[in-house]
Scaffold this motif. Structure first.
Motif, PDB file in Angstrom:
ATOM      1  N   TRP A 103       0.874  -1.174   0.000  1.00 18.26           N
ATOM      2  CA  TRP A 103       0.000   0.000   0.000  1.00 18.26           C
ATOM      3  C   TRP A 103       0.908   1.219   0.000  1.00 18.26           C
ATOM      4  CZ3 TRP A 103      -5.468  -0.217   0.531  1.00 18.26           C
ATOM      5  CH2 TRP A 103      -6.113   0.999   0.738  1.00 18.26           C
ATOM      6  N   TYR A 104       0.665   2.128  -0.920  1.00 16.77           N
ATOM      7  CA  TYR A 104       1.495   3.316  -1.059  1.00 16.77           C
ATOM      8  C   TYR A 104       0.638   4.560  -0.846  1.00 16.77           C
ATOM      9  CZ  TYR A 104       3.551  -0.349  -4.044  1.00 16.77           C
ATOM     10  OH  TYR A 104       4.005  -1.536  -4.556  1.00 16.77           O
ATOM     11  N   VAL A 105       1.213   5.581  -0.211  1.00 13.94           N
ATOM     12  CA  VAL A 105       0.505   6.837   0.008  1.00 13.94           C
ATOM     13  C   VAL A 105       1.413   7.985  -0.413  1.00 13.94           C
ATOM     14  CG1 VAL A 105      -0.657   8.345   1.660  1.00 13.94           C
ATOM     15  CG2 VAL A 105      -0.785   5.855   1.950  1.00 13.94           C
ATOM     16  N   ILE A 106       0.888   8.861  -1.282  1.00  9.04           N
ATOM     17  CA  ILE A 106       1.594  10.081  -1.681  1.00  9.04           C
ATOM     18  C   ILE A 106       0.621  11.243  -1.532  1.00  9.04           C
ATOM     19  CG2 ILE A 106       2.900  11.272  -3.473  1.00  9.04           C
ATOM     20  CD1 ILE A 106       3.361   8.631  -4.842  1.00  9.04           C
ATOM     21  N   ASP A 107       1.017  12.253  -0.765  1.00  6.33           N
ATOM     22  CA  ASP A 107       0.152  13.428  -0.560  1.00  6.33           C
ATOM     23  C   ASP A 107      -1.261  13.024  -0.144  1.00  6.33           C
ATOM     24  OD1 ASP A 107       2.088  15.310  -1.099  1.00  6.33           O
ATOM     25  OD2 ASP A 107       1.555  15.526  -3.202  1.00  6.33           O
ATOM     26  N   GLY A 108      -1.347  12.014   0.693  1.00  2.00           N
ATOM     27  CA  GLY A 108      -2.646  11.571   1.182  1.00  2.00           C
ATOM     28  C   GLY A 108      -3.420  10.687   0.227  1.00  2.00           C
ATOM     29  N   GLN A 109      -2.909  10.479  -0.982  1.00  2.00           N
ATOM     30  CA  GLN A 109      -3.588   9.620  -1.948  1.00  2.00           C
ATOM     31  C   GLN A 109      -3.123   8.167  -1.786  1.00  2.00           C
ATOM     32  OE1 GLN A 109      -4.055  10.955  -6.079  1.00  2.00           O
ATOM     33  NE2 GLN A 109      -2.989  12.842  -5.532  1.00  2.00           N
ATOM     34  N   PRO A 110      -4.050   7.233  -1.546  1.00  2.00           N
ATOM     35  CA  PRO A 110      -3.662   5.834  -1.377  1.00  2.00           C
ATOM     36  C   PRO A 110      -3.657   5.076  -2.697  1.00  2.00           C
ATOM     37  CG  PRO A 110      -5.968   6.074  -0.840  1.00  2.00           C
ATOM     38  CD  PRO A 110      -5.471   7.454  -1.244  1.00  2.00           C
ATOM     39  N   PHE A 111      -2.760   4.112  -2.781  1.00  2.00           N
ATOM     40  CA  PHE A 111      -2.677   3.220  -3.942  1.00  2.00           C
ATOM     41  C   PHE A 111      -2.454   1.805  -3.411  1.00  2.00           C
ATOM     42  CE2 PHE A 111      -1.218   7.376  -5.193  1.00  2.00           C
ATOM     43  CZ  PHE A 111      -1.783   7.598  -6.441  1.00  2.00           C
ATOM     44  N   TRP A 112      -3.361   0.889  -3.742  1.00  2.00           N
ATOM     45  CA  TRP A 112      -3.248  -0.482  -3.266  1.00  2.00           C
ATOM     46  C   TRP A 112      -2.716  -1.383  -4.369  1.00  2.00           C
ATOM     47  CZ3 TRP A 112      -7.649  -4.471  -3.492  1.00  2.00           C
ATOM     48  CH2 TRP A 112      -7.221  -5.701  -2.943  1.00  2.00           C
TER      49      TRP A 112
END
Length: 201
Positions: free
Chosen positions: A177-186
């Motif tokens: 799970w990745y988070v950039i600037d509050g945006q999650p990516f699963w």
């Protein structure tokens, strides 16, 4: 806007393994920083409705094997679909990675994470075994015995639990799970979207 990628992962996840080196390459290519945050996937499943592999329906288990084979072929990464030491307790490996991050920083911890993932999915090694973990740590330039001692401390356990609680509170339900600037990516199959976001920075 930040170029920091929060990276929540479990070292026994095949999808974390499939995406790990690509994530590291993207970070180098676009000048991003990665914050590795190993977390307890079992606790997250318990909170989010996920099921461990053995409890999933047979058709889901069968499709998972097809997907892993497809991604292994697509990425050109070796992967044993049913490795010898799976399922495996992730706790010792995760604590080792937390200790590595605290003692040596993110980059060396990420290198060790890659080695641990390869140990599971390529090399048929038991990452719940302390001797295996010590050897993997030493191959990555650590003092293996000292790192095992650090991994067993209360402080390390508290950090690991804090990462797990952060994952739960942040809505994480799988790995990686990745988070950039509050945006999650699963999932490692979302790395294309992460690259597009990094390109826009």
């Amino acid at each position: 806007m930040s170029k920091t990628i929060q990276y929540f992962f479990a070292p026994q996840s095949p999808y974390a393994y499939l995406g790990h080196q690509r994530l590291l390459r993207l970070a180098v290519q676009y000048g991003a920083m990665i914050e590795p945050k190993p977390f307890d996937l079992g606790q997250v499943f318990a909170q989010s409705g996920g099921l461990p592999l053995a409890k999933r329906a047979p058709q889901r288990q069968a499709y998972r094997l097809q997907e892993l084979r497809r991604w292994s072929d697509h990425l050109g990464l070796p992967l044993n679909l049913q490795p010898k030491f799976m399922p495996v307790d992730q706790t010792a490996a995760s604590l080792l990675l937390v200790a590595a991050r605290e003692l040596a920083g993110a980059d060396q911890a990420l290198e060790l994470a890659g080695a641990i993932m390869r140990a599971v999915w390529v090399e048929e090694q038991d990452i719940a075994d302390m001797g295996t973990l010590r050897s993997l740590a030493e191959d990555c330039g650590f003092d293996g015995a000292a790192l095992l001692v650090a991994a067993a401390t209360t402080d390390t356990q508290h950090i690991y639990q804090a990462f797990t609680q952060e994952a739960i509170q942040g809505g994480v339900f799988g790995a990686p799970w990745y988070v950039i600037d509050g945006q999650p990516f699963w999932g490692q199959d979302r790395l294309d979207f992460i690259e597009r976001l990094l390109q826009a920075r």
